[in-house]
Design a protein around this motif. Structure first.
Motif, PDB file in Angstrom:
ATOM      1  N   THR A   3     -30.974 -39.796 -10.302  1.00 24.55           N
ATOM      2  CA  THR A   3     -31.262 -39.108 -11.572  1.00 24.55           C
ATOM      3  C   THR A   3     -30.592 -39.795 -12.755  1.00 24.55           C
ATOM      4  OG1 THR A   3     -29.341 -37.607 -11.428  1.00 24.55           O
ATOM      5  CG2 THR A   3     -31.393 -36.907 -10.347  1.00 24.55           C
ATOM      6  N   GLN A   4     -29.551 -40.563 -12.515  1.00 22.99           N
ATOM      7  CA  GLN A   4     -28.787 -41.169 -13.607  1.00 22.99           C
ATOM      8  C   GLN A   4     -29.359 -42.516 -14.059  1.00 22.99           C
ATOM      9  OE1 GLN A   4     -26.077 -39.248 -14.822  1.00 22.99           O
ATOM     10  NE2 GLN A   4     -27.025 -37.819 -13.379  1.00 22.99           N
ATOM     11  N   HIS A   5     -30.530 -42.919 -13.559  1.00 20.39           N
ATOM     12  CA  HIS A   5     -31.088 -44.232 -13.882  1.00 20.39           C
ATOM     13  C   HIS A   5     -32.280 -44.131 -14.842  1.00 20.39           C
ATOM     14  CE1 HIS A   5     -28.629 -45.496 -10.459  1.00 20.39           C
ATOM     15  NE2 HIS A   5     -28.751 -46.731 -10.921  1.00 20.39           N
ATOM     16  N   SER A   6     -32.157 -43.287 -15.848  1.00 22.14           N
ATOM     17  CA  SER A   6     -33.126 -43.200 -16.948  1.00 22.14           C
ATOM     18  C   SER A   6     -34.547 -42.880 -16.479  1.00 22.14           C
ATOM     19  CB  SER A   6     -33.137 -44.517 -17.756  1.00 22.14           C
ATOM     20  OG  SER A   6     -31.860 -44.792 -18.273  1.00 22.14           O
ATOM     21  N   HIS A   7     -34.686 -42.131 -15.401  1.00 23.80           N
ATOM     22  CA  HIS A   7     -36.012 -41.707 -14.968  1.00 23.80           C
ATOM     23  C   HIS A   7     -36.429 -40.472 -15.768  1.00 23.80           C
ATOM     24  CE1 HIS A   7     -35.952 -44.545 -11.708  1.00 23.80           C
ATOM     25  NE2 HIS A   7     -34.831 -44.028 -11.221  1.00 23.80           N
ATOM     26  N   SER A   8     -37.703 -40.311 -15.937  1.00 29.81           N
ATOM     27  CA  SER A   8     -38.214 -39.148 -16.655  1.00 29.81           C
ATOM     28  C   SER A   8     -38.097 -37.903 -15.785  1.00 29.81           C
ATOM     29  CB  SER A   8     -39.682 -39.369 -17.036  1.00 29.81           C
ATOM     30  OG  SER A   8     -40.490 -39.403 -15.871  1.00 29.81           O
ATOM     31  N   THR A  63     -42.623 -26.688 -14.240  1.00 29.34           N
ATOM     32  CA  THR A  63     -43.530 -27.841 -14.390  1.00 29.34           C
ATOM     33  C   THR A  63     -43.104 -28.750 -15.532  1.00 29.34           C
ATOM     34  OG1 THR A  63     -44.969 -26.486 -15.790  1.00 29.34           O
ATOM     35  CG2 THR A  63     -45.485 -26.583 -13.431  1.00 29.34           C
ATOM     36  N   ALA A  64     -42.299 -28.223 -16.443  1.00 29.01           N
ATOM     37  CA  ALA A  64     -41.829 -29.032 -17.575  1.00 29.01           C
ATOM     38  C   ALA A  64     -40.458 -28.535 -17.986  1.00 29.01           C
ATOM     39  CB  ALA A  64     -42.794 -28.945 -18.749  1.00 29.01           C
ATOM     40  N   LEU A  65     -39.696 -29.445 -18.609  1.00 30.02           N
ATOM     41  CA  LEU A  65     -38.351 -29.101 -19.041  1.00 30.02           C
ATOM     42  C   LEU A  65     -38.092 -29.783 -20.368  1.00 30.02           C
ATOM     43  CD1 LEU A  65     -35.893 -27.501 -17.822  1.00 30.02           C
ATOM     44  CD2 LEU A  65     -34.956 -29.731 -17.183  1.00 30.02           C
ATOM     45  N   PRO A  66     -37.670 -29.011 -21.388  1.00 28.43           N
ATOM     46  CA  PRO A  66     -37.365 -29.630 -22.683  1.00 28.43           C
ATOM     47  C   PRO A  66     -36.337 -30.743 -22.529  1.00 28.43           C
ATOM     48  CG  PRO A  66     -37.402 -27.240 -22.878  1.00 28.43           C
ATOM     49  CD  PRO A  66     -37.501 -27.556 -21.414  1.00 28.43           C
ATOM     50  N   GLU A  67     -36.466 -31.730 -23.382  1.00 34.08           N
ATOM     51  CA  GLU A  67     -35.619 -32.911 -23.262  1.00 34.08           C
ATOM     52  C   GLU A  67     -34.142 -32.560 -23.294  1.00 34.08           C
ATOM     53  OE1 GLU A  67     -34.813 -37.221 -25.486  1.00 34.08           O
ATOM     54  OE2 GLU A  67     -36.431 -35.898 -26.162  1.00 34.08           O
ATOM     55  N   GLN A  68     -33.767 -31.646 -24.187  1.00 34.37           N
ATOM     56  CA  GLN A  68     -32.360 -31.293 -24.305  1.00 34.37           C
ATOM     57  C   GLN A  68     -31.849 -30.625 -23.030  1.00 34.37           C
ATOM     58  OE1 GLN A  68     -30.850 -32.434 -26.977  1.00 34.37           O
ATOM     59  NE2 GLN A  68     -28.854 -31.813 -26.141  1.00 34.37           N
ATOM     60  N   GLU A  69     -32.684 -29.799 -22.420  1.00 28.26           N
ATOM     61  CA  GLU A  69     -32.293 -29.142 -21.170  1.00 28.26           C
ATOM     62  C   GLU A  69     -32.229 -30.156 -20.021  1.00 28.26           C
ATOM     63  OE1 GLU A  69     -34.410 -25.602 -20.159  1.00 28.26           O
ATOM     64  OE2 GLU A  69     -34.492 -24.907 -22.231  1.00 28.26           O
ATOM     65  N   TYR A  70     -33.113 -31.153 -20.064  1.00 27.35           N
ATOM     66  CA  TYR A  70     -33.094 -32.180 -19.032  1.00 27.35           C
ATOM     67  C   TYR A  70     -31.817 -33.015 -19.131  1.00 27.35           C
ATOM     68  CZ  TYR A  70     -34.473 -36.232 -16.239  1.00 27.35           C
ATOM     69  OH  TYR A  70     -34.510 -37.229 -15.302  1.00 27.35           O
TER      70      TYR A  70
END
Length: 216
Positions: A99-104, A165-172
């Protein structure tokens, strides 16, 4: 015919020292010019002593063999405990490192559903089933509890966040930070576990003891 174990019990009785001692006793008795009845009494007395000594030696070897077998079983069990714990820690490390390798978010979610969720959940179930009361020391029990709690927190956080199904960028971004923090906590307990394990079980070999992403 004696088997290998039976032969091993009688090996101490057939040592060079015992043979020389027996020969010396026979020689001394021959010099005393004893009567047949006296010689029979001496032979009976020496036979009794030899029988007692032989029984002692056999009993001692049996005790040593039992102790050795118990030690081997203890080490096999300890190695299995260590492998279960390491598998759970490695599974969590592999996922969080991914998860720490800049994946979407979508790539992380897809890989979680396809692969990582199964490996972490199955290894976590095995970790929970470890009999903590059989780990051997207080430090191992505490470290094991910390491992269970840390992996559980990673699972809960990930399920809650990737269940949508989706997550806001800030929450991600917050999710990634949380996972990194929880992983650091997990590795803290893992270091404690490996140190306590090495102190309690010096025999089992802990190859590749450090999980991915940690420094020992």
């Amino acid at each position: 015919m004696l088997n290998d174990y039976g032969k091993s019990l009688f090996k101490p009785l057939c040592s060079v020292q015992n043979v020389v001692l027996a020969a010396a006793v026979i020689f001394i008795l021959s010099l005393l010019n004893l009567s047949s009845s006296e010689l029979a009494s001496w032979a009976q007395a020496l036979g009794s002593i030899a029988a007692i000594w032989g029984a002692f030696q056999i009993s001692n070897r049996q005790v040593e063999r039992q102790q050795s077998e118990r030690a081997e079983e203890r080490n096999r069990q300890a190695s299995a405990f260590f492998a279960v714990a390491k598998n759970a820690v490695d599974a969590a490390n592999n996922f969080v490192s991914f998860t720490q390798h800049s994946h979407s978010f979508m790539i992380v979610r897809m890989n979680w559903n396809l692969m990582y969720s199964h490996s972490i959940e199955s290894s976590f179930d095995s970790l929970k089933l470890l009999p903590a009361h059989e780990l051997g020391t207080y430090d191992l029990v505490i470290a094991h509890s910390g491992l269970v709690a840390s992996v559980a927190s990673i699972l809960v956080q990930t399920r809650n966040s990737l269940g949508t199904t989706a997550l806001p960028e800030q929450e991600y971004i917050f999710l990634l930070q949380e996972l990194s923090m929880r992983l650091s906590n997990l590795n803290f307990y893992w270091v404690n576990f490996t140190d306590a394990f090495a102190a309690a079980y010096p025999e089992p070999i802990m190859s590749n003891a450090s999980p991915a992403g940690t420094v020992r």
